[in-house]
Design a protein around this motif. Structure first.
Motif: not given
Length: 335
Positions: A88, A91-93, A179, A181
């Motif tokens: 991830i 796309v990760a926070s 993350h 999805d």
């Protein structure tokens, strides 16, 4: 034969024989089917065969069940479980912690996660290697589970006195990222350090993955230093039921994936969600039971469970049970 002053009795030997229908089911939504399974004693006269049949989500379960029919196994024990890692990184926070023992903001999971007969929509991440669904707990000194002394309604990927980057940083290192999805929620402890006292040069790279189906994965990528003091498992909101995979032992290693799953709802012995059957058979007799299956709205795909037969005839065999959930047939109307 003479043992400790008693004549040993040489009992007649039972021999087990099995006959089964096709244990692979192909079902559209709302369809059901069953297969007959027969057990016979073809052994010596006057022999008695004692046998048991059990269904499990794993071929080689390593623990369980709890009150929710959860079991666990791992990539060291199951041929069909590989060491996994969910990338991830793009796309990760980043998750922020106010201190090294307190969680930050509450996050939306992105789907309804089934956990001990409840649907969880939100979670928080505790810096000490676990995620929770109800109340935070700043206990850094991990305990066994299940227990009211441990955080309730929680998933413990590696509960220990960890020290990720936080707003009150003292020798901290390593970020925690997350993350969703819509089908799975990943929490990644990215090379997070242990509190340094007696744990110098200990850094942990692991993930907690929640699946929409209710399954939980712990992916351990690179675990460096001391790894034998953590609690790993889950427990419910009352602290009276849970799965403990590890507590203060040498279970953890790098490149390991551990899975927690509930026994399947689509199959059972004689009735759905009944997972065991046993009997005693004299020589020449046969007993049958049914493997029943129902597709109750399962997404299209393949599902697997395992039927294990054991007996006093020195017999131990595990057979796969399979369900293929079919797409509903579309009927086109007149144009």
């Amino acid at each position: 034969e003479f043992i400790d002053g008693i004549d040993a009795i040489d009992l007649p030997d039972p021999v087990i024989s099995l006959i089964d229908d096709n244990l692979n089911f192909e079902l559209a939504n709302s369809e059901s089917d069953q297969a007959t399974f027969s057990v016979s004693n073809i052994g010596e006269p006057e022999s008695v065969l004692s046998y048991s049949a059990t269904i499990n989500v794993f071929e080689n379960p390593q623990g369980g069940p709890d009150t929710n029919e959860n079991y666990w196994s791992d990539s060291n024990s199951e041929l069909n479980i590989n060491s996994e890692w969910v990338d991830i990184s793009d796309v990760a926070s980043i998750y922020s912690f106010p201190s090294n023992d307190a969680s930050g903001e509450i996050l939306d999971i992105g789907f309804a996660f089934p956990f001990y007969n409840e649907e969880k929509l939100q979670l928080f991440i505790n810096p000490n290697g676990w995620i929770g669904f109800e109340q935070d707990n700043e206990s850094w000194d991990n305990t066994q589970v299940p227990s009211n002394d441990a955080p309730n309604s929680a998933v413990f990927g590696f509960w220990d006195d960890l020290n990720p980057i936080n707003n009150d940083c003292n020798s901290c290192s390593g970020e925690v990222l997350y993350h969703s999805d819509g089908d799975r929620f990943v929490v990644w402890f990215n090379n997070v350090s242990h509190w340094p006292t007696n744990f110098e040069n200990s850094y942990y790279d692991f993930q907690i993955v929640l699946h929409k189906t209710g399954g939980i994965d712990f992916n351990y990528n690179n675990m460096v230093g001391f790894t034998n003091s953590a609690t790993i498992g889950i427990q419910n909101s009352n602290g009276d039921s849970g799965i403990q995979i590890a507590f203060n032992n040498d279970y953890i290693s790098s490149n390991l994936t551990t899975k927690i799953k509930k026994n399947p709802s689509w199959v059972g012995i004689n009735e759905l969600e009944n997972y065991s059957f046993s009997g005693d058979l004299v020589d020449g007799s046969t007993e049958s039971f049914n493997i029943v299956s129902l597709n109750d709205g399962l997404p299209a795909g393949n599902y697997t469970a395992y039927l294990k037969i054991t007996s006093n005839a020195n017999f131990n065999e595990t057979m796969p049970l399979a369900l293929t959930s079919l797409e509903e047939n579309l009927v086109l109307g007149d144009l």
